[in-house]
Design a protein around this motif. Structure first.
Motif, PDB file in Angstrom:
ATOM      1  N   ARG A   1      -3.266  43.106  18.640  1.00  0.00           N
ATOM      2  CA  ARG A   1      -3.333  41.748  19.189  1.00  0.00           C
ATOM      3  C   ARG A   1      -4.734  41.158  19.111  1.00  0.00           C
ATOM      4  O   ARG A   1      -5.210  40.504  20.038  1.00  0.00           O
ATOM      5  CB  ARG A   1      -2.822  41.730  20.624  1.00  0.00           C
ATOM      6  N   LYS A   2      -5.377  41.405  17.999  1.00  0.00           N
ATOM      7  CA  LYS A   2      -6.689  40.827  17.712  1.00  0.00           C
ATOM      8  C   LYS A   2      -6.534  39.870  16.537  1.00  0.00           C
ATOM      9  O   LYS A   2      -5.666  40.041  15.707  1.00  0.00           O
ATOM     10  CB  LYS A   2      -7.705  41.920  17.344  1.00  0.00           C
ATOM     11  N   ASN A   3      -7.397  38.876  16.476  1.00  0.00           N
ATOM     12  CA  ASN A   3      -7.307  37.909  15.382  1.00  0.00           C
ATOM     13  C   ASN A   3      -8.323  38.235  14.287  1.00  0.00           C
ATOM     14  O   ASN A   3      -8.908  37.351  13.697  1.00  0.00           O
ATOM     15  CB  ASN A   3      -7.464  36.480  15.898  1.00  0.00           C
ATOM     16  N   PHE A   4      -8.531  39.526  14.047  1.00  0.00           N
ATOM     17  CA  PHE A   4      -9.367  39.983  12.953  1.00  0.00           C
ATOM     18  C   PHE A   4      -8.806  41.307  12.433  1.00  0.00           C
ATOM     19  O   PHE A   4      -7.977  41.937  13.086  1.00  0.00           O
ATOM     20  CB  PHE A   4     -10.835  40.143  13.390  1.00  0.00           C
ATOM     21  N   PHE A   5      -9.269  41.698  11.262  1.00  0.00           N
ATOM     22  CA  PHE A   5      -8.772  42.920  10.629  1.00  0.00           C
ATOM     23  C   PHE A   5      -9.451  44.132  11.273  1.00  0.00           C
ATOM     24  O   PHE A   5     -10.624  44.077  11.623  1.00  0.00           O
ATOM     25  CB  PHE A   5      -9.045  42.919   9.138  1.00  0.00           C
ATOM     26  N   ILE A   6      -8.714  45.229  11.374  1.00  0.00           N
ATOM     27  CA  ILE A   6      -9.250  46.472  11.949  1.00  0.00           C
ATOM     28  C   ILE A   6      -8.958  47.604  10.990  1.00  0.00           C
ATOM     29  O   ILE A   6      -7.806  47.858  10.650  1.00  0.00           O
ATOM     30  CB  ILE A   6      -8.616  46.774  13.327  1.00  0.00           C
ATOM     31  N   SER A   7     -10.015  48.285  10.545  1.00  0.00           N
ATOM     32  CA  SER A   7      -9.838  49.424   9.643  1.00  0.00           C
ATOM     33  C   SER A   7      -9.959  50.749  10.369  1.00  0.00           C
ATOM     34  O   SER A   7      -9.339  51.737   9.994  1.00  0.00           O
ATOM     35  CB  SER A   7     -10.872  49.384   8.518  1.00  0.00           C
ATOM     36  N   VAL A   8     -10.794  50.799  11.425  1.00  0.00           N
ATOM     37  CA  VAL A   8     -11.047  52.027  12.141  1.00  0.00           C
ATOM     38  C   VAL A   8     -10.893  51.789  13.635  1.00  0.00           C
ATOM     39  O   VAL A   8     -11.397  50.798  14.170  1.00  0.00           O
ATOM     40  CB  VAL A   8     -12.484  52.556  11.853  1.00  0.00           C
ATOM     41  N   LEU A   9     -10.202  52.709  14.286  1.00  0.00           N
ATOM     42  CA  LEU A   9      -9.878  52.562  15.705  1.00  0.00           C
ATOM     43  C   LEU A   9      -9.987  53.938  16.344  1.00  0.00           C
ATOM     44  O   LEU A   9      -9.404  54.897  15.834  1.00  0.00           O
ATOM     45  CB  LEU A   9      -8.457  52.024  15.794  1.00  0.00           C
ATOM     46  N   GLY A  10     -10.726  54.050  17.435  1.00  0.00           N
ATOM     47  CA  GLY A  10     -10.853  55.316  18.133  1.00  0.00           C
ATOM     48  C   GLY A  10     -10.204  55.260  19.493  1.00  0.00           C
ATOM     49  O   GLY A  10     -10.214  54.226  20.149  1.00  0.00           O
ATOM     50  N   VAL A  11      -9.641  56.394  19.926  1.00  0.00           N
ATOM     51  CA  VAL A  11      -8.991  56.487  21.237  1.00  0.00           C
ATOM     52  C   VAL A  11      -9.815  57.442  22.090  1.00  0.00           C
ATOM     53  O   VAL A  11     -10.020  58.608  21.714  1.00  0.00           O
ATOM     54  CB  VAL A  11      -7.550  57.013  21.088  1.00  0.00           C
ATOM     55  N   SER A  12     -10.288  56.946  23.235  1.00  0.00           N
ATOM     56  CA  SER A  12     -11.072  57.784  24.123  1.00  0.00           C
ATOM     57  C   SER A  12     -10.177  58.591  25.050  1.00  0.00           C
ATOM     58  O   SER A  12      -9.025  58.229  25.282  1.00  0.00           O
ATOM     59  CB  SER A  12     -12.050  56.932  24.937  1.00  0.00           C
ATOM     60  N   ALA A  13     -10.719  59.663  25.555  1.00  0.00           N
ATOM     61  CA  ALA A  13      -9.928  60.571  26.396  1.00  0.00           C
ATOM     62  C   ALA A  13      -9.639  59.986  27.758  1.00  0.00           C
ATOM     63  O   ALA A  13     -10.192  59.053  28.211  1.00  0.00           O
ATOM     64  CB  ALA A  13     -10.685  61.887  26.561  1.00  0.00           C
TER      65      ALA A  13
END
Length: 107
Positions: free
Chosen positions: A95-107
């Motif tokens: 739900r962002k209005n830009f492209f995302i190539s890398v995404l990290g999930v924190s603990a």
């Protein structure tokens, strides 16, 4: 508008796989909880600080970026998952209005 686009992406995924994959379910829950780091620089910094448990990469992420992430993730013991979504679809999924190539999930 973003909701309609998100529904379109989800329908596209449903048609493609008949159900949303487990990775996307986990990712959706983490996005709603606000435990997501977006962007290569922020993800790399978080990996080096060992603050991430998992990294998601879009299907069209550049090879050099994937190699760098893989190197640091191996050192930190972080799991990397390559998604079937490209960077545009991942941006809409988040739900962002830009492209995302890398995404990290924190603990």
């Amino acid at each position: 508008l973003a909701v309609k686009i998100l529904e379109k992406v989800v329908q596209h995924i449903m048609v493609k796989k008949k159900e949303v994959s487990e990775e996307l379910k986990v990712l959706r829950n983490k996005i709603q909880d606000g435990k997501v780091v977006i962007g290569l620089d922020r993800v790399m910094k978080a990996i080096k600080a060992k603050k991430l448990e998992k990294v998601f990469i879009s299907s069209n992420c550049p090879k050099e970026t994937v190699d760098d992430l893989q190197y640091y993730a191996d050192l930190a013991g972080v799991e990397i998952t390559k998604l079937e979504l490209d960077n545009e679809e991942l941006g809409v999924f988040c739900r962002k209005n830009f492209f995302i190539s890398v995404l990290g999930v924190s603990a």
